[in-house]
Design a protein around this motif. Structure first.
Motif, short mmCIF file in Angstrom:
data_model
loop_
_atom_site.label_atom_id
_atom_site.label_comp_id
_atom_site.label_asym_id
_atom_site.label_seq_id
_atom_site.Cartn_x
_atom_site.Cartn_y
_atom_site.Cartn_z
N MET A 279 0.82 -1.21 0.00
CA MET A 279 0.00 0.00 0.00
C MET A 279 0.86 1.26 0.00
SD MET A 279 -2.87 1.25 2.76
CE MET A 279 -1.65 1.54 4.06
N TRP A 280 1.87 1.29 0.87
CA TRP A 280 2.68 2.51 0.98
C TRP A 280 3.66 2.66 -0.18
CZ3 TRP A 280 1.16 6.41 3.64
CH2 TRP A 280 0.33 6.20 4.76
N ALA A 281 3.86 1.59 -0.95
CA ALA A 281 4.69 1.70 -2.14
C ALA A 281 3.91 2.27 -3.32
CB ALA A 281 5.27 0.33 -2.51
N LEU A 282 2.59 2.31 -3.20
CA LEU A 282 1.77 2.87 -4.28
C LEU A 282 1.97 4.39 -4.37
CD1 LEU A 282 -1.59 1.00 -3.55
CD2 LEU A 282 0.03 0.48 -5.38
N GLY A 283 1.81 4.92 -5.57
CA GLY A 283 1.87 6.37 -5.72
C GLY A 283 3.24 6.91 -5.41
N SER A 284 3.28 8.05 -4.73
CA SER A 284 4.55 8.69 -4.38
C SER A 284 4.38 9.47 -3.08
CB SER A 284 5.02 9.62 -5.51
OG SER A 284 6.20 10.29 -5.13
N TYR A 285 4.63 8.79 -1.96
CA TYR A 285 4.49 9.48 -0.69
C TYR A 285 5.49 10.63 -0.57
CZ TYR A 285 3.96 10.53 4.20
OH TYR A 285 3.73 11.20 5.37
N ALA B 289 -14.22 15.22 -2.49
CA ALA B 289 -14.27 16.63 -2.88
C ALA B 289 -15.12 17.44 -1.89
CB ALA B 289 -14.81 16.77 -4.30
N ASP B 290 -16.24 16.88 -1.48
CA ASP B 290 -17.10 17.57 -0.50
C ASP B 290 -16.37 17.75 0.83
OD1 ASP B 290 -19.12 17.72 -2.35
OD2 ASP B 290 -20.28 16.04 -1.53
N LEU B 291 -15.63 16.74 1.26
CA LEU B 291 -14.87 16.84 2.50
C LEU B 291 -13.86 17.98 2.41
CD1 LEU B 291 -14.00 15.56 5.28
CD2 LEU B 291 -12.28 14.31 3.95
N ALA B 292 -13.12 18.02 1.31
CA ALA B 292 -12.14 19.08 1.13
C ALA B 292 -12.81 20.45 1.10
CB ALA B 292 -11.34 18.84 -0.15
N ARG B 293 -13.97 20.52 0.48
CA ARG B 293 -14.69 21.80 0.40
C ARG B 293 -15.10 22.29 1.80
NH1 ARG B 293 -17.59 20.13 -3.23
NH2 ARG B 293 -16.35 20.91 -4.96
N THR C 128 -5.20 6.07 -0.21
CA THR C 128 -6.28 6.50 -1.10
C THR C 128 -6.27 5.69 -2.40
OG1 THR C 128 -6.11 8.72 -0.19
CG2 THR C 128 -7.35 8.49 -2.22
N ILE C 129 -5.09 5.49 -2.95
CA ILE C 129 -4.97 4.69 -4.16
C ILE C 129 -5.51 3.28 -3.92
CG2 ILE C 129 -3.34 3.66 -5.80
CD1 ILE C 129 -1.48 6.07 -5.24
N ASP D 132 -7.80 14.60 -6.64
CA ASP D 132 -7.05 13.96 -7.72
C ASP D 132 -5.58 13.78 -7.35
OD1 ASP D 132 -9.40 13.91 -9.12
OD2 ASP D 132 -8.93 15.66 -10.37
N PHE D 133 -5.03 14.72 -6.58
CA PHE D 133 -3.65 14.60 -6.11
C PHE D 133 -3.51 13.38 -5.22
CE2 PHE D 133 -0.30 15.39 -3.04
CZ PHE D 133 0.74 15.92 -3.80
N PHE D 134 -4.44 13.21 -4.27
CA PHE D 134 -4.35 12.07 -3.36
C PHE D 134 -4.66 10.76 -4.09
CE2 PHE D 134 -3.17 14.65 -0.06
CZ PHE D 134 -3.10 13.98 1.15
N LYS D 135 -5.52 10.78 -5.08
CA LYS D 135 -5.78 9.58 -5.89
C LYS D 135 -4.52 9.14 -6.63
CE LYS D 135 -9.48 9.15 -8.43
NZ LYS D 135 -10.63 9.43 -9.34
#
Length: 273
Positions: A18-24, A248-252, A226-227, A217-220
Motif C-alpha cells: 500500500m505505501w509503495a503505491l503512488g509517491s508518498y 471533494a465535499d470533504l475538502a470543500r 487512497t490509491i 485527484d492529487f491524493f488519488k
C-alpha cells in the motif's frame, strides 16, 4: 500459532504494498514539508543524540534530525520509501542510516536511542499497543519520545472516515490510525512507562490545492491508502463516482479562502527511569 504468523506476514505485506503505491515523497514534500522539522524541534534532537525515526517513510523527520547534527537511523517497513529517502538525503547533504524494520518488532536493543520519533508514521501500524511498546523499549531511560499524529476530528482523520465505507474490512485486531491523534489513547498506550507527557493540538495550513477536486485527484495519484481504496472499487463505477464526490465535499468543508487546516497531535514524553 502458525496460522496467526501467516496472517501477520500477509498483513505486513499488504502494508508494504500500500505505501509503495503512488509517491508518498511528493505528498511529504509538497503538502506537509514542515511537519518533520516541527517534530525534531519539539523533541530537542541535536548534536550527540542517537535518534530513531520509526515508520520514517522518505525521511520527513529523519532528514531534519540528521541536518540538526544527530546520529539518525530511519526505519520503515517499505523499502521503496527508504530508497527514495536515501536519494532525498543525498540531495540535502544529510548522512543517516536507512533500515527496513517493522514498527511492531523493531530490531534494536533496549534503550538504544536518546530520542525516538515518528511523524504521521507509527500511527499506521495496525496493532497500536505493540508499536507503542516498541517505541518505549528502544528509548533509553530519561530519553524522549516524540510523535506527530493526525487527529480523528481533523481533516486527515475525517478523510479516513470518509474512505472507510469504500475500503475492504481491516484485518482482525487492527485499530484505526487516527486513534493515535487522541490524547487519551496515546497516554493509555504509553502508560506509566513515561513521564512529563505534553500533548498539543496544532495544525498545518495547506494551500497546495486550487480547489477540492485538485486535492482529491492529487491524493488519488500519490497517497498509498487512497490509491488502495480506489483500486478496491475499480470495478464499481458508481462507487468510484460516489467516493470522488465524498472526498471533494470533504475538502470543500475544510477549505477557507483557498487554504485547508489539517489538525495533528504533537506528543512529547520522557522515558521513565
Amino acid at each position: 500459532m502458525i496460522e496467526s504468523m501467516e496472517r501477520d506476514r500477509a498483513v505486513k505485506a499488504g502494508h508494504r504494498q500500500m505505501w509503495a503505491l503512488g509517491s508518498y515523497a511528493v505528498v511529504a514534500a509538497e503538502v506537509i514539508p514542515e511537519l518533520g522539522a516541527t517534530l525534531v524541534r519539539a523533541a530537542g534532537a541535536g548534536p550527540g543524540d542517537r535518534v530513531l525515526d520509526v515508520a520514517a517513510g522518505t525521511g520527513n523527520a529523519a532528514i531534519p534530525a540528521a541536518l540538526a547534527g544527530a546520529s539518525v537511523v530511519a526505519s520503515d517497513l517499505t523499502p521503496e520509501l527508504l530508497e527514495t529517502g536515501r536519494a532525498l538525503a543525498a540531495e540535502r547533504g544529510a548522512r543517516l542510516d536507512w533500515q527496513q524494520a517493522d514498527a511492531e518488532a523493531l530490531p534494536y536493543a533496549d534503550g538504544e536511542f536518546d530520542r525516538v520519533l515518528s511523524c504521521v508514521g507509527v500511527m499506521f501500524a495496525p496493532r497500536h499497543q505493540a508499536a507503542a511498546d516498541e517505541l518505549v523499549r528502544v528509548c533509553r531511560p530519561g530519553g524522549t519520545i516524540g510523535l506527530i499524529n493526525w487527529t480523528p476530528e481533523g481533516f486527515i482523520g475525517q478523510m479516513f472516515a470518509t474512505m472507510k465505507p469504500y475500503a475492504p474490512p481491516p484485518p482482525p485486531g487492527a485499530q484505526p490510525p487516527p486513534l493515535w491523534g487522541s490524547e487519551d489513547h496515546v497516554r493509555a498506550l504509553l502508560g506509566d512507562r513515561v513521564t512529563d507527557v505534553v500533548t498539543r493540538r496544532q495544525a498545518v495550513m495547506v494551500d497546495r490545492f486550487a480547489n477540492p477536486e485538485e486535492f482529491r485527484d492529487f491524493f488519488k495519484a500519490h497517497y498509498g491508502p487512497t490509491i488502495a481504496v480506489y483500486r478496491a472499487i475499480a470495478g464499481e463505477p458508481e462507487r468510484v463516482a460516489a467516493l470522488d464526490q465524498d472526498l471533494a465535499d470533504l475538502a470543500r468543508r475544510h477549505s477557507e479562502a483557498g487554504r485547508m487546516r489539517w489538525e495533528y497531535l504533537l506528543v512529547t514524553a520522557r522515558r521513565a527511569a
